[in-house]
Design a protein around this motif. Structure first.
Motif, short mmCIF file in Angstrom:
data_model
loop_
_atom_site.label_atom_id
_atom_site.label_comp_id
_atom_site.label_asym_id
_atom_site.label_seq_id
_atom_site.Cartn_x
_atom_site.Cartn_y
_atom_site.Cartn_z
N SER A 21 -17.12 -56.22 -2.09
CA SER A 21 -16.21 -55.73 -3.13
C SER A 21 -15.35 -54.61 -2.54
N GLU A 22 -14.34 -54.21 -3.25
CA GLU A 22 -13.45 -53.16 -2.75
C GLU A 22 -14.21 -51.85 -2.52
N ILE A 23 -15.10 -51.49 -3.44
CA ILE A 23 -15.86 -50.25 -3.29
C ILE A 23 -16.81 -50.34 -2.10
N GLU A 24 -17.41 -51.52 -1.89
CA GLU A 24 -18.28 -51.70 -0.72
C GLU A 24 -17.49 -51.60 0.58
N LYS A 25 -16.28 -52.12 0.59
CA LYS A 25 -15.42 -52.01 1.77
C LYS A 25 -15.11 -50.54 2.07
N ILE A 26 -14.76 -49.80 1.03
CA ILE A 26 -14.46 -48.38 1.19
C ILE A 26 -15.68 -47.63 1.69
N ASN A 27 -16.83 -47.90 1.09
CA ASN A 27 -18.07 -47.22 1.52
C ASN A 27 -18.41 -47.55 2.97
N ASN A 28 -18.23 -48.80 3.36
CA ASN A 28 -18.49 -49.19 4.75
C ASN A 28 -17.52 -48.49 5.70
N LEU A 29 -16.27 -48.42 5.33
CA LEU A 29 -15.28 -47.75 6.18
C LEU A 29 -15.57 -46.25 6.29
N LEU A 30 -15.98 -45.63 5.18
CA LEU A 30 -16.35 -44.22 5.21
C LEU A 30 -17.56 -43.99 6.12
N TYR A 31 -18.55 -44.87 6.01
CA TYR A 31 -19.75 -44.78 6.85
C TYR A 31 -19.37 -44.90 8.33
N LEU A 32 -18.56 -45.90 8.66
CA LEU A 32 -18.16 -46.09 10.06
C LEU A 32 -17.34 -44.91 10.56
N SER A 33 -16.48 -44.38 9.70
CA SER A 33 -15.67 -43.21 10.10
C SER A 33 -16.56 -42.02 10.40
N LYS A 34 -17.56 -41.77 9.55
CA LYS A 34 -18.49 -40.67 9.77
C LYS A 34 -19.29 -40.89 11.05
N LEU A 35 -19.76 -42.11 11.24
CA LEU A 35 -20.54 -42.44 12.43
C LEU A 35 -19.74 -42.19 13.70
N TYR A 36 -18.52 -42.66 13.75
CA TYR A 36 -17.70 -42.48 14.94
C TYR A 36 -17.30 -41.03 15.14
N TYR A 37 -17.10 -40.30 14.05
CA TYR A 37 -16.80 -38.87 14.17
C TYR A 37 -17.99 -38.13 14.79
N ILE A 38 -19.20 -38.43 14.30
CA ILE A 38 -20.40 -37.78 14.83
C ILE A 38 -20.58 -38.14 16.30
N LEU A 39 -20.43 -39.41 16.64
CA LEU A 39 -20.55 -39.83 18.05
C LEU A 39 -19.53 -39.11 18.92
N PHE A 40 -18.31 -38.99 18.44
CA PHE A 40 -17.27 -38.27 19.20
C PHE A 40 -17.65 -36.81 19.37
N GLN A 41 -18.13 -36.18 18.30
CA GLN A 41 -18.54 -34.77 18.38
C GLN A 41 -19.69 -34.59 19.36
N PHE A 42 -20.70 -35.44 19.28
CA PHE A 42 -21.86 -35.33 20.18
C PHE A 42 -21.45 -35.56 21.62
N GLU A 43 -20.55 -36.49 21.86
CA GLU A 43 -20.09 -36.74 23.23
C GLU A 43 -19.30 -35.53 23.75
N THR A 44 -18.51 -34.93 22.88
CA THR A 44 -17.76 -33.72 23.27
C THR A 44 -18.72 -32.57 23.58
N ILE A 45 -19.69 -32.36 22.71
CA ILE A 45 -20.69 -31.30 22.94
C ILE A 45 -21.43 -31.55 24.25
N TYR A 46 -21.84 -32.80 24.46
CA TYR A 46 -22.59 -33.12 25.68
C TYR A 46 -21.77 -32.80 26.92
N GLY A 47 -20.49 -33.00 26.85
CA GLY A 47 -19.63 -32.75 28.01
C GLY A 47 -19.59 -31.29 28.44
N ILE A 48 -19.88 -30.37 27.52
CA ILE A 48 -19.75 -28.95 27.86
C ILE A 48 -21.01 -28.12 27.67
#
Length: 135
Positions: A21-48
């Motif tokens: 459904s549209e709400i499920e699509k939005i929730n999935n996209l929000l989840y993936l966005s959060k996941l990739y943001y966290i992975l990006f942050q952790f990779e940045t932290i790990y680098g320094i």
């Protein structure tokens, strides 16, 4: 080499986007966005992050430490790497961890690992990152 279209189709097929459904699509996209943001942050932290800061997080993962205990830990690290760490204060060393939400300070003058800090350690393990970095 995959194109954006290929990646979009892969994600749509993996999530079965067309069946949601549209709400499920939005929730999935929000989840993936959060996941990739966290992975990006952790990779940045790990680098320094310093290896000793990772070891400190591992120590804090067992139990909170008094600031005086962390100062003793820091002093031993400075003695081991004077050419690099003698220019850094304990406050700066800990500030990096605090501003990245990996540790917190209690009113009783203890330092604890945060949930984000625990997640960061899990990230290091699951992604087989070298925890024995310099300094």
């Amino acid at each position: 080499e995959k194109t954006d279209g290929d990646l979009n189709n892969y994600i749509k097929n993996q999530i079965k986007f067309d069946e949601l459904s549209e709400i499920e699509k939005i929730n999935n996209l929000l989840y993936l966005s959060k996941l990739y943001y966290i992975l990006f942050q952790f990779e940045t932290i790990y680098g320094i992050i310093y290896g000793s800061q990772i070891r400190l997080l591992e120590n804090l993962n067992s139990s909170p430490l008094a600031v005086s205990e962390v100062k003793s830990f820091f002093d031993s690290v400075v003695r081991a790497y004077p050419e690099t760490l003698s220019k850094i204060s304990l406050d700066a060393y800990l500030n990096f961890l605090e501003k990245n939400f990996l540790i917190s300070f209690s009113k009783t003058n203890e330092i604890s690992i945060t949930h984000t800090g625990q997640d960061f350690l899990l990230y290091l393990t699951t992604h087989r990152k070298n925890k024995n970095k310099l300094f």
